[in-house]
Design an enzyme around this catalytic site. Structure first.
Site, short mmCIF file in Angstrom:
data_model
loop_
_atom_site.label_atom_id
_atom_site.label_comp_id
_atom_site.label_asym_id
_atom_site.label_seq_id
_atom_site.Cartn_x
_atom_site.Cartn_y
_atom_site.Cartn_z
N ASP A 72 11.57 42.96 63.15
CA ASP A 72 12.00 41.84 62.31
C ASP A 72 11.14 41.80 61.05
OD1 ASP A 72 13.64 38.94 63.00
OD2 ASP A 72 12.22 38.97 61.33
N HIS A 119 22.62 39.95 67.55
CA HIS A 119 21.32 40.60 67.80
C HIS A 119 20.52 39.82 68.81
CE1 HIS A 119 20.97 37.80 64.37
NE2 HIS A 119 19.76 37.51 64.85
N HIS A 158 25.54 39.27 62.48
CA HIS A 158 25.79 40.51 63.23
C HIS A 158 24.94 40.30 64.49
CE1 HIS A 158 26.21 45.15 63.37
NE2 HIS A 158 25.54 44.80 64.47
N HIS A 200 29.97 46.05 64.71
CA HIS A 200 29.83 44.73 64.09
C HIS A 200 30.55 43.67 64.91
CE1 HIS A 200 29.24 41.77 60.89
NE2 HIS A 200 30.46 41.35 61.19
P1 5GP Z 1 18.85 34.86 63.32
O1 5GP Z 1 18.26 33.58 62.80
O2 5GP Z 1 20.15 35.22 62.65
O3 5GP Z 1 18.95 34.86 64.84
O4 5GP Z 1 17.78 35.97 63.00
C1 5GP Z 1 17.88 36.83 61.93
C2 5GP Z 1 16.57 37.57 61.86
O5 5GP Z 1 16.74 38.69 61.02
C3 5GP Z 1 15.42 36.74 61.28
O6 5GP Z 1 14.36 36.70 62.23
C4 5GP Z 1 15.02 37.49 60.01
O7 5GP Z 1 13.63 37.51 59.79
C5 5GP Z 1 15.58 38.88 60.25
N1 5GP Z 1 16.01 39.59 59.06
C6 5GP Z 1 16.78 39.11 58.06
N2 5GP Z 1 17.01 40.04 57.13
C7 5GP Z 1 16.38 41.17 57.56
C8 5GP Z 1 16.26 42.47 57.02
O8 5GP Z 1 16.79 42.82 55.96
N3 5GP Z 1 15.52 43.36 57.73
C9 5GP Z 1 14.92 43.04 58.92
N4 5GP Z 1 14.21 43.98 59.54
N5 5GP Z 1 15.02 41.79 59.46
C10 5GP Z 1 15.74 40.88 58.78
ZN ZN Z 2 27.41 43.98 60.87
#
Ligand code: 5GP
Ligand code: ZN
Length: 113
Positions: free
Chosen positions: A31, A99, A97, A47
């Site tokens: 992350d 995760h 997407h 996706h």
């Molecule tokens: P969500 O809140 O959608 O469950 O988590 C998204 C996660 O993706 C966040 O913890 C954020 O720090 C991470 N993230 C967002 N953009 C990027 C990116 O471009 N690269 C990486 N490695 N992590 C990302």
């Molecule tokens: Zn995607």
């Protein structure tokens, strides 16, 4: 492959990330804004915007996400870790997407998002 999706671009290799694991179906990377000493994201190459879009055909890869989460956490030296998936804006999802967050290295029960 959704060209506007950052995680599709990471899966395709056109956007850089610190990758920990990759095969034809699943990619794992660190992350960018870690919430724990170990914070990896486990994504399917396919996706799917959220868990709400997942169907029976996705059952195997969804299960695989869990096994790969275990594998990368253990390989990094963490037998104890947290696995979390946010589904929807109201639950803190920012990247649409699907995760898994895998968090380890700090004994806290803080959630992501
Ligand atoms: P969500 O809140 O959608 O469950 O988590 C998204 C996660 O993706 C966040 O913890 C954020 O720090 C991470 N993230 C967002 N953009 C990027 C990116 O471009 N690269 C990486 N490695 N992590 C990302
Ligand atoms: Zn995607």
């Amino acid at each position: 492959m959704d060209q506007n999706c950052i995680f599709c671009r990471i899966a395709a290799g056109t956007m850089p990330a610190k990758e920990l694991y990759r095969d034809d179906e699943v990619v794992v990377f660190n992350d960018i804004n870690p919430q724990a000493p170990f914070h990896a994201l486990v994504i399917p190459v396919k996706h799917l915007a959220t868990l709400n879009e997942a169907e029976a055909v996705d059952q195997a890869v969804l299960g695989k996400l869990m096994l790969v989460a275990k594998q990368v956490a253990n390989a990094a030296g963490y037998p104890d870790y947290k696995v979390q998936m946010n589904c929807g804006k109201g639950a803190g999802q920012i990247v649409f997407h699907i995760h898994l967050h895998v968090l380890a290295g700090r004994m806290s029960h803080k959630e992501v998002g």
